[in-house]
Design a protein around this motif. Sequence first.
Motif, PDB file in Angstrom:
ATOM      1  N   MET A  86     117.974 -41.296  15.065  1.00 37.17           N
ATOM      2  CA  MET A  86     119.273 -41.506  15.700  1.00 37.17           C
ATOM      3  C   MET A  86     120.354 -40.705  14.999  1.00 37.17           C
ATOM      4  O   MET A  86     120.328 -40.538  13.781  1.00 37.17           O
ATOM      5  CB  MET A  86     119.638 -42.995  15.676  1.00 37.17           C
ATOM      6  CG  MET A  86     121.002 -43.322  16.279  1.00 37.17           C
ATOM      7  SD  MET A  86     121.478 -45.053  16.084  1.00 37.17           S
ATOM      8  CE  MET A  86     120.242 -45.860  17.097  1.00 37.17           C
ATOM      9  N   VAL A  87     121.300 -40.240  15.791  1.00 37.89           N
ATOM     10  CA  VAL A  87     122.543 -39.692  15.251  1.00 37.89           C
ATOM     11  C   VAL A  87     123.687 -40.382  15.983  1.00 37.89           C
ATOM     12  O   VAL A  87     123.689 -40.453  17.218  1.00 37.89           O
ATOM     13  CB  VAL A  87     122.602 -38.154  15.386  1.00 37.89           C
ATOM     14  CG1 VAL A  87     122.459 -37.688  16.822  1.00 37.89           C
ATOM     15  CG2 VAL A  87     123.879 -37.620  14.764  1.00 37.89           C
ATOM     16  N   VAL A 133     130.396 -36.530  26.270  1.00 36.32           N
ATOM     17  CA  VAL A 133     129.495 -36.781  25.140  1.00 36.32           C
ATOM     18  C   VAL A 133     128.238 -35.946  25.340  1.00 36.32           C
ATOM     19  O   VAL A 133     127.682 -35.911  26.446  1.00 36.32           O
ATOM     20  CB  VAL A 133     129.138 -38.278  25.026  1.00 36.32           C
ATOM     21  CG1 VAL A 133     128.276 -38.527  23.792  1.00 36.32           C
ATOM     22  CG2 VAL A 133     130.405 -39.135  24.963  1.00 36.32           C
ATOM     23  N   ARG A 134     127.801 -35.283  24.271  1.00 43.47           N
ATOM     24  CA  ARG A 134     126.626 -34.418  24.354  1.00 43.47           C
ATOM     25  C   ARG A 134     125.702 -34.652  23.176  1.00 43.47           C
ATOM     26  O   ARG A 134     126.149 -34.713  22.032  1.00 43.47           O
ATOM     27  CB  ARG A 134     127.063 -32.952  24.372  1.00 43.47           C
ATOM     28  CG  ARG A 134     125.934 -31.960  24.426  1.00 43.47           C
ATOM     29  CD  ARG A 134     126.442 -30.554  24.677  1.00 43.47           C
ATOM     30  NE  ARG A 134     126.639 -29.789  23.462  1.00 43.47           N
ATOM     31  CZ  ARG A 134     127.812 -29.374  22.994  1.00 43.47           C
ATOM     32  NH1 ARG A 134     128.929 -29.701  23.625  1.00 43.47           N
ATOM     33  NH2 ARG A 134     127.902 -28.650  21.900  1.00 43.47           N
ATOM     34  N   CYS A 135     124.412 -34.785  23.468  1.00 43.23           N
ATOM     35  CA  CYS A 135     123.354 -34.820  22.459  1.00 43.23           C
ATOM     36  C   CYS A 135     122.662 -33.459  22.464  1.00 43.23           C
ATOM     37  O   CYS A 135     122.381 -32.934  23.546  1.00 43.23           O
ATOM     38  CB  CYS A 135     122.325 -35.904  22.774  1.00 43.23           C
ATOM     39  SG  CYS A 135     123.016 -37.559  22.983  1.00 43.23           S
ATOM     40  N   GLU A 136     122.352 -32.938  21.295  1.00 42.26           N
ATOM     41  CA  GLU A 136     121.733 -31.613  21.229  1.00 42.26           C
ATOM     42  C   GLU A 136     120.687 -31.548  20.123  1.00 42.26           C
ATOM     43  O   GLU A 136     120.997 -31.807  18.955  1.00 42.26           O
ATOM     44  CB  GLU A 136     122.808 -30.559  20.999  1.00 42.26           C
ATOM     45  CG  GLU A 136     122.333 -29.147  21.167  1.00 42.26           C
ATOM     46  CD  GLU A 136     123.488 -28.157  21.192  1.00 42.26           C
ATOM     47  OE1 GLU A 136     123.639 -27.416  20.210  1.00 42.26           O
ATOM     48  OE2 GLU A 136     124.254 -28.157  22.189  1.00 42.26           O
ATOM     49  N   ARG A 137     119.464 -31.227  20.501  1.00 39.83           N
ATOM     50  CA  ARG A 137     118.380 -31.022  19.549  1.00 39.83           C
ATOM     51  C   ARG A 137     118.025 -29.528  19.544  1.00 39.83           C
ATOM     52  O   ARG A 137     117.719 -28.947  20.579  1.00 39.83           O
ATOM     53  CB  ARG A 137     117.142 -31.833  19.968  1.00 39.83           C
ATOM     54  CG  ARG A 137     115.968 -31.738  19.002  1.00 39.83           C
ATOM     55  CD  ARG A 137     114.884 -30.791  19.493  1.00 39.83           C
ATOM     56  NE  ARG A 137     113.819 -30.644  18.516  1.00 39.83           N
ATOM     57  CZ  ARG A 137     112.643 -31.266  18.558  1.00 39.83           C
ATOM     58  NH1 ARG A 137     112.368 -32.024  19.595  1.00 39.83           N
ATOM     59  NH2 ARG A 137     111.749 -31.073  17.605  1.00 39.83           N
ATOM     60  N   ALA A 138     118.076 -28.924  18.365  1.00 43.86           N
ATOM     61  CA  ALA A 138     117.687 -27.529  18.202  1.00 43.86           C
ATOM     62  C   ALA A 138     116.792 -27.446  16.978  1.00 43.86           C
ATOM     63  O   ALA A 138     117.269 -27.533  15.845  1.00 43.86           O
ATOM     64  CB  ALA A 138     118.908 -26.635  18.041  1.00 43.86           C
ATOM     65  N   TYR A 158     113.982 -39.829  24.842  1.00 47.84           N
ATOM     66  CA  TYR A 158     115.306 -39.324  24.488  1.00 47.84           C
ATOM     67  C   TYR A 158     116.328 -40.209  25.181  1.00 47.84           C
ATOM     68  O   TYR A 158     116.097 -40.711  26.284  1.00 47.84           O
ATOM     69  CB  TYR A 158     115.497 -37.842  24.822  1.00 47.84           C
ATOM     70  CG  TYR A 158     115.216 -37.397  26.234  1.00 47.84           C
ATOM     71  CD1 TYR A 158     116.167 -37.538  27.251  1.00 47.84           C
ATOM     72  CD2 TYR A 158     114.016 -36.776  26.556  1.00 47.84           C
ATOM     73  CE1 TYR A 158     115.924 -37.087  28.539  1.00 47.84           C
ATOM     74  CE2 TYR A 158     113.762 -36.318  27.850  1.00 47.84           C
ATOM     75  CZ  TYR A 158     114.718 -36.477  28.827  1.00 47.84           C
ATOM     76  OH  TYR A 158     114.473 -36.027  30.107  1.00 47.84           O
ATOM     77  N   LYS A 159     117.477 -40.418  24.529  1.00 45.09           N
ATOM     78  CA  LYS A 159     118.443 -41.381  25.051  1.00 45.09           C
ATOM     79  C   LYS A 159     119.842 -41.077  24.535  1.00 45.09           C
ATOM     80  O   LYS A 159     120.021 -40.605  23.421  1.00 45.09           O
ATOM     81  CB  LYS A 159     118.037 -42.803  24.655  1.00 45.09           C
ATOM     82  CG  LYS A 159     119.004 -43.887  25.118  1.00 45.09           C
ATOM     83  CD  LYS A 159     118.419 -45.285  25.020  1.00 45.09           C
ATOM     84  CE  LYS A 159     118.268 -45.761  23.602  1.00 45.09           C
ATOM     85  NZ  LYS A 159     117.968 -47.218  23.547  1.00 45.09           N
ATOM     86  N   CYS A 161     122.815 -40.829  19.907  1.00 47.41           N
ATOM     87  CA  CYS A 161     121.698 -40.139  20.536  1.00 47.41           C
ATOM     88  C   CYS A 161     120.418 -40.554  19.833  1.00 47.41           C
ATOM     89  O   CYS A 161     120.402 -40.710  18.607  1.00 47.41           O
ATOM     90  CB  CYS A 161     121.858 -38.629  20.428  1.00 47.41           C
ATOM     91  SG  CYS A 161     123.447 -38.000  21.004  1.00 47.41           S
ATOM     92  N   VAL A 162     119.331 -40.688  20.599  1.00 42.33           N
ATOM     93  CA  VAL A 162     118.067 -41.167  20.064  1.00 42.33           C
ATOM     94  C   VAL A 162     116.936 -40.240  20.507  1.00 42.33           C
ATOM     95  O   VAL A 162     116.897 -39.798  21.661  1.00 42.33           O
ATOM     96  CB  VAL A 162     117.780 -42.609  20.542  1.00 42.33           C
ATOM     97  CG1 VAL A 162     116.345 -43.024  20.247  1.00 42.33           C
ATOM     98  CG2 VAL A 162     118.751 -43.590  19.919  1.00 42.33           C
TER      99      VAL A 162
END
Length: 208
Positions: free
Chosen positions: A132-133, A147-152, A107-108, A120-121
């Motif tokens: 990627m998004v 900045v926030r990455c979020e996987r749900a 995750y990155k 986000c990766v």
Amino acid sequence: MIARYGFNGRVATILDESGLGHNLRVVAGHGGQVRPVVHGPGNALAFPPRCVASLCPHVALQSPNTADLNPGTRNLAYGADVLLLPTQTSKGQNVLQKGYSKTSSQYKLQIDGVAGQPSCVLVDVRRPGIRMVRSSVSAADGHWHSVRCERAGSRFDIYVDEVLRGRSRIPATLSVANNRPLSIGGKGAYRDNDQFNGALDNVWLRIG
């Protein structure tokens, strides 16, 4: 919250404010170093500026490897406050990562290209391939941005200053688990480390 870093203490050993002990150490090469800068009521950390010489300063902050920083298929969120000048962008600068896209799962959070767009990766442990998004807006304007990455589940989002700026779909079975450290500001202290060239504060990671 599984890890959080506010950078308001000593630089030599950066304490994990979540209380779970994922403390960071500085790894550096060719004179690379981080330095405290004022951000709000506390401090942030400034990383080396952009360099195009054959040997450039490199520095990253790394935790020991531990399995509890691996989310597997669970929900995952991570982010940071970033400050980057428009003159300091490059092909790719790593804010936060665990694992590598080619040799393990990952995750990155990174800042991409001349435009300075955050992205986000995620990379699955069983089926390598970058998911990627990318943000529709830049974060490289000389101002602080969260900045926030979020996987749900199968949803993968990126937020800039609490506004949704990108969304993609991923397999709900995508799993991230590797034996690499959590690394902030770059991959490590070697030449091809995707060095971050701005300042970071309030870096955090949440699993579940």
